[in-house]
Design a protein around this motif. Structure first.
Motif, PDB file in Angstrom:
ATOM      1  N   ALA A   1      28.091  41.057  35.171  1.00  0.00           N
ATOM      2  CA  ALA A   1      29.149  40.105  34.828  1.00  0.00           C
ATOM      3  C   ALA A   1      28.573  38.853  34.182  1.00  0.00           C
ATOM      4  O   ALA A   1      27.528  38.342  34.609  1.00  0.00           O
ATOM      5  CB  ALA A   1      29.945  39.729  36.083  1.00  0.00           C
ATOM      6  N   HIS A   2      29.277  38.383  33.150  1.00  0.00           N
ATOM      7  CA  HIS A   2      28.861  37.151  32.467  1.00  0.00           C
ATOM      8  C   HIS A   2      30.112  36.366  32.092  1.00  0.00           C
ATOM      9  O   HIS A   2      31.089  36.923  31.595  1.00  0.00           O
ATOM     10  CB  HIS A   2      28.060  37.477  31.208  1.00  0.00           C
ATOM     11  CG  HIS A   2      27.638  36.261  30.427  1.00  0.00           C
ATOM     12  ND1 HIS A   2      26.810  35.290  30.955  1.00  0.00           N
ATOM     13  CD2 HIS A   2      27.949  35.846  29.166  1.00  0.00           C
ATOM     14  CE1 HIS A   2      26.607  34.337  30.045  1.00  0.00           C
ATOM     15  NE2 HIS A   2      27.295  34.654  28.958  1.00  0.00           N
ATOM     16  N   ALA A   3      30.078  35.057  32.360  1.00  0.00           N
ATOM     17  CA  ALA A   3      31.207  34.185  32.034  1.00  0.00           C
ATOM     18  C   ALA A   3      30.781  33.171  30.978  1.00  0.00           C
ATOM     19  O   ALA A   3      29.634  32.708  30.973  1.00  0.00           O
ATOM     20  CB  ALA A   3      31.720  33.472  33.285  1.00  0.00           C
ATOM     21  N   TRP A   4      31.702  32.828  30.113  1.00  0.00           N
ATOM     22  CA  TRP A   4      31.414  31.842  29.077  1.00  0.00           C
ATOM     23  C   TRP A   4      32.661  30.984  28.859  1.00  0.00           C
ATOM     24  O   TRP A   4      33.780  31.378  29.193  1.00  0.00           O
ATOM     25  CB  TRP A   4      31.041  32.528  27.759  1.00  0.00           C
ATOM     26  CG  TRP A   4      32.218  33.223  27.106  1.00  0.00           C
ATOM     27  CD1 TRP A   4      32.726  34.450  27.430  1.00  0.00           C
ATOM     28  CD2 TRP A   4      33.038  32.711  26.065  1.00  0.00           C
ATOM     29  NE1 TRP A   4      33.809  34.754  26.658  1.00  0.00           N
ATOM     30  CE2 TRP A   4      34.029  33.696  25.797  1.00  0.00           C
ATOM     31  CE3 TRP A   4      33.050  31.522  25.328  1.00  0.00           C
ATOM     32  CZ2 TRP A   4      35.013  33.517  24.823  1.00  0.00           C
ATOM     33  CZ3 TRP A   4      34.034  31.362  24.360  1.00  0.00           C
ATOM     34  CH2 TRP A   4      34.987  32.341  24.114  1.00  0.00           C
TER      35      TRP A   4
ATOM     36  N   VAL B   1      34.205  35.419  42.492  1.00  0.00           N
ATOM     37  CA  VAL B   1      35.088  35.540  43.659  1.00  0.00           C
ATOM     38  C   VAL B   1      36.205  36.540  43.372  1.00  0.00           C
ATOM     39  O   VAL B   1      36.565  37.361  44.225  1.00  0.00           O
ATOM     40  CB  VAL B   1      35.662  34.169  44.053  1.00  0.00           C
ATOM     41  CG1 VAL B   1      36.723  34.315  45.138  1.00  0.00           C
ATOM     42  CG2 VAL B   1      34.533  33.254  44.539  1.00  0.00           C
ATOM     43  N   GLU B   2      36.756  36.517  42.156  1.00  0.00           N
ATOM     44  CA  GLU B   2      37.780  37.500  41.796  1.00  0.00           C
ATOM     45  C   GLU B   2      37.218  38.922  41.876  1.00  0.00           C
ATOM     46  O   GLU B   2      37.853  39.829  42.418  1.00  0.00           O
ATOM     47  CB  GLU B   2      38.288  37.232  40.379  1.00  0.00           C
ATOM     48  CG  GLU B   2      39.134  35.975  40.238  1.00  0.00           C
ATOM     49  CD  GLU B   2      39.537  35.727  38.791  1.00  0.00           C
ATOM     50  OE1 GLU B   2      39.206  36.570  37.922  1.00  0.00           O
ATOM     51  OE2 GLU B   2      40.179  34.691  38.528  1.00  0.00           O
ATOM     52  N   LEU B   3      36.033  39.116  41.344  1.00  0.00           N
ATOM     53  CA  LEU B   3      35.428  40.441  41.351  1.00  0.00           C
ATOM     54  C   LEU B   3      35.076  40.900  42.767  1.00  0.00           C
ATOM     55  O   LEU B   3      35.001  42.103  43.036  1.00  0.00           O
ATOM     56  CB  LEU B   3      34.173  40.442  40.484  1.00  0.00           C
ATOM     57  CG  LEU B   3      34.401  40.282  38.973  1.00  0.00           C
ATOM     58  CD1 LEU B   3      33.067  40.124  38.255  1.00  0.00           C
ATOM     59  CD2 LEU B   3      35.176  41.465  38.410  1.00  0.00           C
TER      60      LEU B   3
ATOM     61  N   THR C   1      28.622  49.141  34.111  1.00  0.00           N
ATOM     62  CA  THR C   1      29.700  48.580  33.308  1.00  0.00           C
ATOM     63  C   THR C   1      29.492  47.078  33.147  1.00  0.00           C
ATOM     64  O   THR C   1      28.654  46.476  33.820  1.00  0.00           O
ATOM     65  CB  THR C   1      31.073  48.829  33.956  1.00  0.00           C
ATOM     66  OG1 THR C   1      31.096  48.238  35.266  1.00  0.00           O
ATOM     67  CG2 THR C   1      31.355  50.321  34.086  1.00  0.00           C
ATOM     68  N   THR C   2      30.248  46.476  32.232  1.00  0.00           N
ATOM     69  CA  THR C   2      30.128  45.047  31.961  1.00  0.00           C
ATOM     70  C   THR C   2      31.453  44.350  32.194  1.00  0.00           C
ATOM     71  O   THR C   2      32.528  44.953  32.089  1.00  0.00           O
ATOM     72  CB  THR C   2      29.667  44.797  30.515  1.00  0.00           C
ATOM     73  OG1 THR C   2      30.612  45.392  29.608  1.00  0.00           O
ATOM     74  CG2 THR C   2      28.288  45.376  30.275  1.00  0.00           C
ATOM     75  N   ASP C   3      31.354  43.076  32.522  1.00  0.00           N
ATOM     76  CA  ASP C   3      32.550  42.243  32.700  1.00  0.00           C
ATOM     77  C   ASP C   3      32.311  40.916  31.992  1.00  0.00           C
ATOM     78  O   ASP C   3      31.484  40.109  32.438  1.00  0.00           O
ATOM     79  CB  ASP C   3      32.834  42.012  34.189  1.00  0.00           C
ATOM     80  CG  ASP C   3      34.103  41.192  34.417  1.00  0.00           C
ATOM     81  OD1 ASP C   3      35.193  41.801  34.482  1.00  0.00           O
ATOM     82  OD2 ASP C   3      33.997  39.950  34.507  1.00  0.00           O
ATOM     83  N   LEU C   4      32.989  40.707  30.864  1.00  0.00           N
ATOM     84  CA  LEU C   4      32.881  39.464  30.106  1.00  0.00           C
ATOM     85  C   LEU C   4      34.117  38.630  30.373  1.00  0.00           C
ATOM     86  O   LEU C   4      35.241  39.102  30.203  1.00  0.00           O
ATOM     87  CB  LEU C   4      32.753  39.752  28.608  1.00  0.00           C
ATOM     88  CG  LEU C   4      32.538  38.543  27.705  1.00  0.00           C
ATOM     89  CD1 LEU C   4      31.213  37.852  28.021  1.00  0.00           C
ATOM     90  CD2 LEU C   4      32.599  38.957  26.236  1.00  0.00           C
ATOM     91  N   TYR C   5      33.915  37.377  30.785  1.00  0.00           N
ATOM     92  CA  TYR C   5      35.038  36.552  31.236  1.00  0.00           C
ATOM     93  C   TYR C   5      34.963  35.180  30.586  1.00  0.00           C
ATOM     94  O   TYR C   5      33.891  34.563  30.542  1.00  0.00           O
ATOM     95  CB  TYR C   5      34.991  36.407  32.760  1.00  0.00           C
ATOM     96  CG  TYR C   5      36.068  35.551  33.354  1.00  0.00           C
ATOM     97  CD1 TYR C   5      37.385  35.996  33.434  1.00  0.00           C
ATOM     98  CD2 TYR C   5      35.764  34.286  33.869  1.00  0.00           C
ATOM     99  CE1 TYR C   5      38.376  35.211  33.997  1.00  0.00           C
ATOM    100  CE2 TYR C   5      36.750  33.489  34.435  1.00  0.00           C
ATOM    101  CZ  TYR C   5      38.062  33.954  34.495  1.00  0.00           C
ATOM    102  OH  TYR C   5      39.038  33.175  35.045  1.00  0.00           O
ATOM    103  N   GLU C   6      36.080  34.703  30.080  1.00  0.00           N
ATOM    104  CA  GLU C   6      36.147  33.348  29.539  1.00  0.00           C
ATOM    105  C   GLU C   6      36.669  32.423  30.632  1.00  0.00           C
ATOM    106  O   GLU C   6      37.851  32.472  31.000  1.00  0.00           O
ATOM    107  CB  GLU C   6      37.057  33.287  28.315  1.00  0.00           C
ATOM    108  CG  GLU C   6      37.111  31.898  27.685  1.00  0.00           C
ATOM    109  CD  GLU C   6      37.988  31.816  26.442  1.00  0.00           C
ATOM    110  OE1 GLU C   6      38.105  30.700  25.876  1.00  0.00           O
ATOM    111  OE2 GLU C   6      38.553  32.852  26.050  1.00  0.00           O
ATOM    112  N   GLY C   7      35.794  31.598  31.159  1.00  0.00           N
ATOM    113  CA  GLY C   7      36.180  30.706  32.246  1.00  0.00           C
ATOM    114  C   GLY C   7      34.996  30.443  33.155  1.00  0.00           C
ATOM    115  O   GLY C   7      33.840  30.646  32.789  1.00  0.00           O
TER     116      GLY C   7
END
Length: 300
Positions: free
Chosen positions: A38-41, A94-96, A81-87
């Motif tokens: 997971a990566h957030a930006w 925590v959501e994941l 798998t990947t999880d790209l999140y804006e925020g």
């Protein structure tokens, strides 16, 4: 949507997150679970057009896919798998955690900057996540010791069964001995039914082993040692962390409030730290009922 829970790792391309990725890969392989990288930006410069934001998103995608490629090419995990999140990264973790078996995050270590970073991501996740969170300390690859240290679990009067279960399972998966520790004045019957007064540390340790008997029977391959020390819990756990492979402690008492000892171990511990929350539906104890203790390793 997949039903199988996964191991989730927060990854930002830094050396610190590479170490977290290595730990997460081990967990996924040992548990035979999928891995989610997971990566957030988010755009940090105020108002901007879509084109400018798209460039930042592309950079974030590159970082994320690099982490996923590392996992695919250097492990036996078949489902990455990947999880790209804006925020905000902490909020996304925590959501994941709602559908995760485990969250793994990196930490930059000690110091003012480290505490700021820890507070913004790792500590927030540890305090709010609905599954265990492992905070892996330091940059770069994890040194592989030919003689890894024991797994240490801190016990208090309020330790939930989920904490003990996680510690035993992790010790079994990693083929490590388990050291259960409690700090504070010994008390009679602290782990179960009323008993004669506890006279010394040996009595307290035997009492702890009796409390742990259901898990010792469930995981007979895990060597277990109980340690009682009449000193501050923070000092004891920090000292043990210098030789341990992992320290396991309980999670937040209330929503988003970690005890002072747990925070101290997260900020200054010398090894990875696992923070295990209680079930959201309330405590479900498979072991003996708790009795009163006089010290609290999560509150300090």
């Amino acid at each position: 949507m997949r039903d199988t829970r996964s191991v989730v790792v927060g990854y930002d391309g830094s050396d610190f997150s590479m170490q977290a990725l290595e730990w997460a890969m081990d967990e996924a392989e040992l548990r035979k679970l999928p891995l989610t990288v997971a990566h957030a930006w988010r755009w940090p410069y105020g108002e901007a057009g879509d084109e400018a934001k798209m460039h930042l998103r592309k950079a974030a995608e590159h970082v994320l896919y690099h982490g996923a490629d590392c996992a695919r090419s250097t492990s036996s995990i078949t489902d990455v798998t990947t999880d790209l999140y804006e925020g905000a990264a902490a909020e996304r973790l925590v959501e994941l955690s709602d559908r995760a078996e485990l969250i793994v995050v990196g930490s930059r270590g000690m110091g003012t900057l480290a505490r700021t970073v820890l507070g913004s991501v790792a500590e927030y996740a540890a305090a709010h996540a609905h599954c265990p969170v492992v905070v892996v300390r330091g940059p770069g690859p994890i040194p592989v010791s030919p003689h890894p240290g024991a797994l240490v679990v801190g016990l208090t009067r309020d330790t939930h069964d989920e904490v003990i279960e996680f510690a035993f399972r992790e010790a079994a998966l990693r083929l490590l001995p388990l050291v259960a520790v409690h700090a504070g004045p010994p008390q009679p019957g602290v782990w179960g039914a009323p008993m004669p007064p506890v006279l010394d540390a040996r009595d307290a340790e035997e009492d702890m082993l009796r409390h742990l008997q259901p898990w010792r029977e469930r995981y007979p391959e895990v060597p277990v040692r109980a340690t009682f020390v009449a000193e501050a819990a923070k000092s004891l756990l920090l000292d043990l962390s210098r030789q341990a492979s992992l320290v396991v402690v309980g999670g937040a008492r209330g929503r988003g409030r970690l005890g002072s000892t747990t925070r101290s171990i997260l900020q200054h511990g010398a090894c990875p730290v696992a923070v295990v929350p209680a079930l959201r539906d309330g405590p479900q104890r498979s072991g003996p009922a708790d009795g009163p203790l006089t010290s609290d390793a999560s509150e300090g």
